[in-house]
Design an enzyme around this catalytic site. Structure first.
Site, short mmCIF file in Angstrom:
data_model
loop_
_atom_site.label_atom_id
_atom_site.label_comp_id
_atom_site.label_asym_id
_atom_site.label_seq_id
_atom_site.Cartn_x
_atom_site.Cartn_y
_atom_site.Cartn_z
N LYS A 184 59.29 77.34 -4.48
CA LYS A 184 58.14 76.63 -5.05
C LYS A 184 57.89 75.35 -4.26
CE LYS A 184 58.68 77.99 -9.93
NZ LYS A 184 57.36 78.61 -10.10
N ARG B 70 60.19 88.43 -15.06
CA ARG B 70 60.01 89.85 -15.44
C ARG B 70 61.21 90.68 -15.01
NH1 ARG B 70 54.47 89.78 -12.16
NH2 ARG B 70 54.73 87.58 -12.70
N1 BES Z 1 58.59 80.07 -14.33
C1 BES Z 1 57.40 80.43 -13.64
C2 BES Z 1 56.14 80.32 -14.50
C3 BES Z 1 55.80 78.95 -15.01
C4 BES Z 1 54.85 78.18 -14.34
C5 BES Z 1 56.36 78.47 -16.16
C6 BES Z 1 54.51 76.94 -14.82
C7 BES Z 1 56.02 77.21 -16.64
C8 BES Z 1 55.08 76.45 -15.97
C9 BES Z 1 57.48 81.87 -13.12
O1 BES Z 1 58.75 82.33 -12.85
C10 BES Z 1 56.70 81.92 -11.88
O2 BES Z 1 57.05 81.23 -10.96
N2 BES Z 1 55.65 82.72 -11.87
C11 BES Z 1 54.80 82.85 -10.74
C12 BES Z 1 54.43 84.29 -10.61
C13 BES Z 1 53.74 84.60 -9.33
C14 BES Z 1 54.70 84.46 -8.17
C15 BES Z 1 53.23 86.02 -9.40
C16 BES Z 1 53.57 81.98 -10.99
O3 BES Z 1 53.11 81.90 -12.12
O4 BES Z 1 53.11 81.35 -10.04
ZN ZN Z 2 59.39 81.86 -10.88
#
Ligand code: BES
Ligand code: ZN
Ligand code: ZN
Length: 488
Positions: free
Chosen positions: A265, A339
């Site tokens: 990230k 997931r």
């Molecule tokens: N933990 C994150 C989602 C999240 C984002 C939770 C902001 C709380 C606040 C999740 O694991 C994630 O990173 N999801 C990605 C999915 C994408 C790579 C398809 C996302 O939402 O960007």
């Molecule tokens: Zn994630």
């Protein structure tokens, strides 16, 4: 752990009012009628309250607002807080009044004059929820909260009515503490230890270690933790208060920290990913509440605890992993790890407990925040009845929830070239493709709800019932759903 208020319940003896210290809270309905306690306070204050109520200042005050009279002459109290209430307050209104009172009294000791025949325990519940603070890591700010005393005409009855609500407040505080805790403190092992401690309340707790999960073929869940020093764990909690009936299940995503893994990230805001165990936190809070109030229901709570870190041993984008179900998954993006955690947790849940239904909770997608913001969680379900019942419970508990669609059409977006399925679908409908992925690990006739709580688990500004940070969203609604379904 931070503890909710432990109110004392005493008889409303108006001859004691002059000598009470700390803050005194009185309720005055919009009609301006003062009850017996308020009349005595008014008399001690030489008519100040009556004078105030007769002026436009009172008329202009919003119903539900508070105003404080500091250092009142004729009383030992440090202040008198006047809450302007509706004439016939609803449960929602009473909880809101309690939250308003909590802010008005700050850290002081407080006596609440609650002479009315309505559900005053609900006001105390709102006060309790709003009086939460997370100060373990502040070495200087250790100011404790003062005592809360409810002065009512029926102290024993009020105390009895409050005890169920206190169980809910304790569950909410448990969830908030878990969600607020930083990841160097709340490691997977520390989280598991805090769940094992629920044994003291009569919860059956079983912890599956990595070797156990390898034997079960949980290649999906295990792939998320490969880069972390903290061991991946699956914790199963059972509350068996419902006799022989088959259980209902709650399943939570417990990513104690989500760096994104190799699909790292961006740095800005990454610290917020300490809350990525929010789903597991809610499951834990509900289990605690059920145990404390000795719910007449059989509920199993399962959480996958794991840390998503970049490392030489981490799963790479493009890797293919095999789930417990047997389906292979192409990991396109290691940041779509929630997931992968839930796939195996859901399958294990069904194989082991054959529940009558499942609700999973996860801070699953950023896309749900784009869609619904911070006021509503996303509700995805294959069962209209279960979904309607949940939405009703959430509405009663003032926890925002909004149904989102599922549909076979979205499955095309997560077809993989080389495996059975891939873990991301692209930008379009990001929260739905995530839910669609999960549905693959739910057996066809299993009533199921997926709650995407990424937007509501922890927020940047205060809400009605919590300071900024973890909200505990979902504990109240799920507790009510269970009570309605099994204990009505
Ligand atoms: N933990 C994150 C989602 C999240 C984002 C939770 C902001 C709380 C606040 C999740 O694991 C994630 O990173 N999801 C990605 C999915 C994408 C790579 C398809 C996302 O939402 O960007
Ligand atoms: Zn994630
Ligand atoms: Zn995540």
């Amino acid at each position: 752990m931070s503890q909710p208020i432990v109110p004392k319940f005493e008889d409303l003896d108006i001859d004691r009012l002059a000598k009470l210290t700390g803050k005194i809270v009185v309720l005055v309905p919009a009609t301006g009628t003062m009850d017996v306690g308020t009349r005595r306070v008014n008399k001690l204050m030489k008519g100040t309250l009556k004078n105030f109520i007769s002026r436009t200042e009172f008329e202009e005050m919003k119903t539900g607002a508070a105003t404080t009279f500091n250092a009142p002459l004729g009383m030992d109290a440090s202040g008198v807080v006047l809450l302007k209430s509706a004439a016939r307050p609803s449960v929602d209104h009473l909880r809101d009044l309690g939250a308003t009172a909590a802010k008005a009294i700050g850290h002081s000791d407080v006596h609440l004059l609650l002479a009315k025949p309505y559900k005053v325990e609900e006001l105390l519940f709102g006060l309790s929820l709003r009086r939460y603070q997370f100060t373990y890591h502040k070495t200087a700010d250790d100011k404790p909260y003062g005592a809360v005393t409810a002065l009512t005409n029926k102290p024993a009855e009020t105390a009895a009515a409050y005890s169920n609500l206190d169980a809910v407040a304790q569950g909410v505080f448990f969830t908030r503490d878990l969600v607020n805790e930083p990841a160097n403190v709340l490691t997977t092992s520390d989280f598991a230890d805090r769940l094992v401690a629920l044994k003291d309340l009569g919860v059956t707790v079983k912890v599956l270690e990595e070797a156990d999960m390898e034997k079960l073929g949980m290649g999906s869940l295990l792939s998320v933790g490969h880069g972390s020093k903290s061991p991946t764990k699956l914790v199963c909690m059972e509350w068996n208060g419902g006799g022989d009936e088959p259980p209902f299940a709650l399943v939570g995503k417990g990513v104690v920290f989500d760096t994104g893994g190799i699909s790292l990230k961006p740095g800005a805001g990454m610290e917020d990913m300490t809350m990525d165990m929010g789903g597991a936190g809610v499951v834990a809070g509900v289990m605690k509440t059920l145990a404390l109030r000795k719910a007449k229901a059989n509920i199993v709570g399962i959480v996958g605890l794991v840390e998503n870190m970049p490392d030489a041993l981490s799963t790479r984008p493009g890797d293919v992993v095999k789930s417990m179900k047997g389906d292979t998954i192409e990991v396109i993006n290691t940041d779509a790890e929630g997931r992968l955690v839930l796939a195996d947790a859901l399958w294990y849940c069904q194989e082991t407990y054959n529940p009558t239904g499942i609700i999973d909770l996860a801070t699953l997608t950023g896309a749900i925040i784009i869609g619904l913001g911070h006021d509503n969680a996303g509700v995805f379900s294959n069962d209209d009845t279960l979904s309607a019942n949940f939405l009703k419970a959430a509405d009663v508990e003032q926890e925002g929830a909004w149904r989102m669609p599922l549909g076979a059409g979205y499955d095309k977006l997560i077809e993989s070239r080389i495996a059975d399925i891939k873990n991301v679908g692209g930008r379009a409908a990001g929260s739905i493709t995530a839910a669609q992925f999960l549905q693959r690990f739910v057996k066809p006739d299993m009533p199921w709800i997926h709650l995407d709580i990424a937007g509501v688990a922890s927020v940047k500004s205060e809400t009605s019932f919590a300071p900024k940070g973890a909200t505990g969203w979902g504990v109240k609604a799920l507790n009510r759903l269970i009570a309605d379904k099994y204990e009505a």
